[in-house]
Scaffold this active site. Structure first.
Site, PDB file in Angstrom:
ATOM      1  N   GLY A 122      -1.185  -5.957   6.403  1.00  0.00           N
ATOM      2  CA  GLY A 122      -2.516  -6.282   6.907  1.00  0.00           C
ATOM      3  C   GLY A 122      -2.513  -6.742   8.354  1.00  0.00           C
TER       4      GLY A 122
ATOM      5  N   LYS B  55       7.578 -14.212   6.835  1.00  0.00           N
ATOM      6  CA  LYS B  55       8.615 -14.695   5.923  1.00  0.00           C
ATOM      7  C   LYS B  55       9.646 -13.642   5.545  1.00  0.00           C
ATOM      8  CE  LYS B  55       6.529 -17.421   2.562  1.00  0.00           C
ATOM      9  NZ  LYS B  55       5.526 -17.336   1.489  1.00  0.00           N
TER      10      LYS B  55
ATOM     11  N   GLY C 296       0.152  -5.315   0.310  1.00  0.00           N
ATOM     12  CA  GLY C 296       1.050  -5.660  -0.795  1.00  0.00           C
ATOM     13  C   GLY C 296       1.536  -4.430  -1.537  1.00  0.00           C
TER      14      GLY C 296
ATOM     15  N   ARG D 141     -11.720   0.629   4.819  1.00  0.00           N
ATOM     16  CA  ARG D 141     -11.402   0.982   3.428  1.00  0.00           C
ATOM     17  C   ARG D 141     -12.461   1.881   2.802  1.00  0.00           C
ATOM     18  NH1 ARG D 141      -8.793  -4.647   1.535  1.00  0.00           N
ATOM     19  NH2 ARG D 141      -6.749  -4.168   2.371  1.00  0.00           N
TER      20      ARG D 141
HETATM   21  P1  ADP Z   1       1.892  -8.165   7.683  1.00  0.00           P
HETATM   22  O1  ADP Z   1       0.547  -8.646   7.180  1.00  0.00           O
HETATM   23  O2  ADP Z   1       1.760  -7.147   8.750  1.00  0.00           O
HETATM   24  O3  ADP Z   1       2.790  -7.760   6.571  1.00  0.00           O
HETATM   25  P2  ADP Z   1       2.928 -10.845   7.724  1.00  0.00           P
HETATM   26  O4  ADP Z   1       1.773 -11.322   6.906  1.00  0.00           O
HETATM   27  O5  ADP Z   1       4.247 -10.810   7.069  1.00  0.00           O
HETATM   28  O6  ADP Z   1       2.592  -9.425   8.372  1.00  0.00           O
HETATM   29  O7  ADP Z   1       3.105 -11.763   8.985  1.00  0.00           O
HETATM   30  C1  ADP Z   1       2.077 -12.007   9.896  1.00  0.00           C
HETATM   31  C2  ADP Z   1       2.091 -13.423  10.326  1.00  0.00           C
HETATM   32  O8  ADP Z   1       3.362 -13.772  10.846  1.00  0.00           O
HETATM   33  C3  ADP Z   1       1.102 -13.678  11.437  1.00  0.00           C
HETATM   34  O9  ADP Z   1       0.140 -14.610  10.986  1.00  0.00           O
HETATM   35  C4  ADP Z   1       1.947 -14.240  12.572  1.00  0.00           C
HETATM   36  O10 ADP Z   1       1.327 -15.294  13.262  1.00  0.00           O
HETATM   37  C5  ADP Z   1       3.161 -14.716  11.833  1.00  0.00           C
HETATM   38  N1  ADP Z   1       4.306 -14.809  12.747  1.00  0.00           N
HETATM   39  C6  ADP Z   1       4.894 -13.814  13.425  1.00  0.00           C
HETATM   40  N2  ADP Z   1       5.866 -14.290  14.219  1.00  0.00           N
HETATM   41  C7  ADP Z   1       5.892 -15.605  14.032  1.00  0.00           C
HETATM   42  C8  ADP Z   1       6.677 -16.674  14.603  1.00  0.00           C
HETATM   43  N3  ADP Z   1       7.625 -16.414  15.497  1.00  0.00           N
HETATM   44  N4  ADP Z   1       6.422 -17.925  14.169  1.00  0.00           N
HETATM   45  C9  ADP Z   1       5.467 -18.179  13.259  1.00  0.00           C
HETATM   46  N5  ADP Z   1       4.691 -17.230  12.706  1.00  0.00           N
HETATM   47  C10 ADP Z   1       4.901 -15.969  13.088  1.00  0.00           C
HETATM   48 MG    MG Z   2      -0.087 -10.506   6.436  1.00  0.00          MG
END
Ligand code: ADP
Ligand code: MG
Length: 467
Positions: free
Chosen positions: A414, A261, A437, A99
């Site tokens: 992230g 989610k 975000g 960053r």
């Molecule tokens: P980003 O930060 O890239 O937007 P998210 O925060 O939405 O991604 O999601 C990342 C998290 O999702 C990770 O901690 C990962 O472990 C979890 N995750 C991915 N696939 C699964 C799964 N099948 N079951 C449980 N958790 C999962």
């Molecule tokens: Mg995340």
């Protein structure tokens, strides 16, 4: 991923993706700017002077956001709101300087044009008062080495001592303000605090894309006190790239969504529905969609209250002729930790006692083919619990598929950015967003307060400005 509450580099908020700080923990020890690593520079070279034609959601009629090159900076005190919320280790050393590196072009530009940069940021989540372990001192030290100019860390971010420190500086030097969140008024967007911040400078530059979705005093409130304000290079590039995804993406456009989610990503999915030709959905959110199709998912993570929403989204996509690719096979495990017993299972015969931890090999192939055929690809959200090595194959495969694409490739989130860094492929995609975000909210089509605040106001609004 383990909770990172209160760690620098993490950001409070409702989204799980707000836990940011790409590639956190991948490197130990203190960095100097010369050490490189995850501080791989983004391509952020200042561009030739031209009006910022595309910036954010279209400004309201008659208003626009100016580019840094349009401002006269000579001998001016230039407030630069940056996102320097870097992760620190227990010894207070920066573990990922991405960053800071990303905002250097803006600071350098101000220096080169005779201005005095006054750099401000939040760091971590201080609990409403000063916290020595969340001081911006490591950031100031990093900037001193990276810029090779005198850099002073102010004792605070507002007040007499800060004002007199700034008054003693000359162009060619840099002042770093102490952590903005040592004052609870920052997050409350307190107007008096905003005015105290504004008093420090003649010009306002916002380069904090990662904080642009927050209406805080330094990201939104203080901007109205300035006649001269503009977007920094990082903010502009982030917005230009993301805006292009919404306005004129080269087709076919494929969005690969995953992560924890459905509720975090559904807004993006909905807003992209009329813009993409295909979605590839993996990660935990895929299980809610598979549930909606009546498929077995064993003990996989499902958001029961979002199954109907997923079904409605599937129906809307079908009606619009948008392909939604869901996993056709999975890596299933008896528990979501290292050392688990795993096996590949088909989507129609998921064992009741196992849970999905990654997409399977056929799904990897199918998603990789979609990416290979796309001229624009957006990736947000890991395909599995990638923090565990044996569950990271799908996520790493997506990173490689994007890296091999000759089209425009954009990665946000992230955890996705951390996975990309782990694969060593940060430099192999078109754009890596520094704001998890903020990039999601932008792609949802929401107006970001940090951008709205930069729009040039009608002259009457400046009448009360004391300068
Ligand atoms: P980003 O930060 O890239 O937007 P998210 O925060 O939405 O991604 O999601 C990342 C998290 O999702 C990770 O901690 C990962 O472990 C979890 N995750 C991915 N696939 C699964 C799964 N099948 N079951 C449980 N958790 C999962
Ligand atoms: Mg995340």
């Amino acid at each position: 991923m383990a909770s990172e509450a209160n760690e620098p580099g993490s950001e409070s908020g409702k989204r799980s993706d707000d836990r940011r700080g790409a590639a956190r923990g991948t490197r130990a020890g203190c960095w100097s700017p010369q050490e490189g690593g995850a501080s791989t520079p983004l391509s952020l070279a200042p561009r030739s002077p031209q009006p910022a034609a595309i910036l954010g959601q279209p400004p309201r009629p008659g208003r626009r956001v100016r580019a840094l090159e349009e401002l006269d900076l000579a001998a001016k005190r230039v407030f630069i709101r940056a996102d320097l919320n870097v992760p620190l280790d227990a010894a207070g050393c920066i573990t990922d300087a991405t960053r800071i590196v990303a905002t250097l072009p803006t600071i350098r530009y101000v220096l080169e044009h005779g201005g005095l940069p006054i750099v401000a940021s939040h760091l971590g989540r201080p609990k409403g008062g000063p916290a020595p372990e969340l001081s911006l001192r490591p950031v100031a030290d990093y900037l001193r080495r990276a810029l090779d100019v005198p850099v002073e860390l102010a004792p605070n971010c507002v007040g007499d001592a800060v004002e007199s420190l700034i008054a003693r500086q000359r162009p060619g030097q840099v002042v770093v303000l102490e952590n903005l969140r040592f004052h609870p008024e920052e997050e409350k967007n307190d107007p008096v605090f905003a005015e105290r911040l504004a008093r420090l400078a003649d010009v306002y530059v916002d380069d904090a894309f990662g904080a642009a979705h927050r209406a805080h005093a330094s990201t939104a409130g203080m901007a109205r006190f300035f006649r001269d304000k503009a977007a920094g290079f990082l903010l502009r590039r982030e917005v230009d790239v993301l805006q292009r995804l919404l306005v004129a993406p080269a087709r076919p456009f494929v969005a690969v969504l995953g992560g924890a989610k459905v509720s975090d990503k559904i807004g993006v999915l909905e807003n992209l529905l009329g813009r993409v030709q295909a979605f590839c959905i993996g990660g935990a959110m895929a299980y809610t969609f598979l549930c909606a199709q009546g498929k077995p998912v064993g003990r996989s993570r499902v958001e029961a209250d979002k199954v109907d929403l997923a079904a409605a989204t599937l129906a809307r996509a079908a009606a619009r002729g948008v392909r939604i690719r869901l996993p056709v096979d999975h890596l299933a495990a008896d528990r979501p930790q290292a050392g688990a017993t795993t096996r590949v299972v088909g989507a129609d015969d998921f064992p009741a006692n196992l849970l999905g931890v990654d997409i399977g090999p056929q799904t990897i192939d199918a998603f990789a083919q979609e990416i290979a055929a796309a001229r624009t690809a957006l990736w947000n959200g890991p395909m599995g619990i990638f923090e565990v090595d044996v569950f990271s194959r799908g996520t790493m495969a997506i990173a490689h598929a994007l890296a091999e694409s000759s089209g425009t490739t954009v990665v946000g989130g992230g955890d996705s950015v951390a996975a990309l860094a782990r694969a060593g492929l940060q430099g192999a995609v078109t754009h890596v967003s520094t704001g998890g975000g903020a990039s999601l909210e932008f792609l949802e089509g929401r107006a970001l307060p940090g951008l709205v605040a930069l729009e040039d106001a009608a002259p009457a609004e400046h009448a009360a400005v004391p300068r």
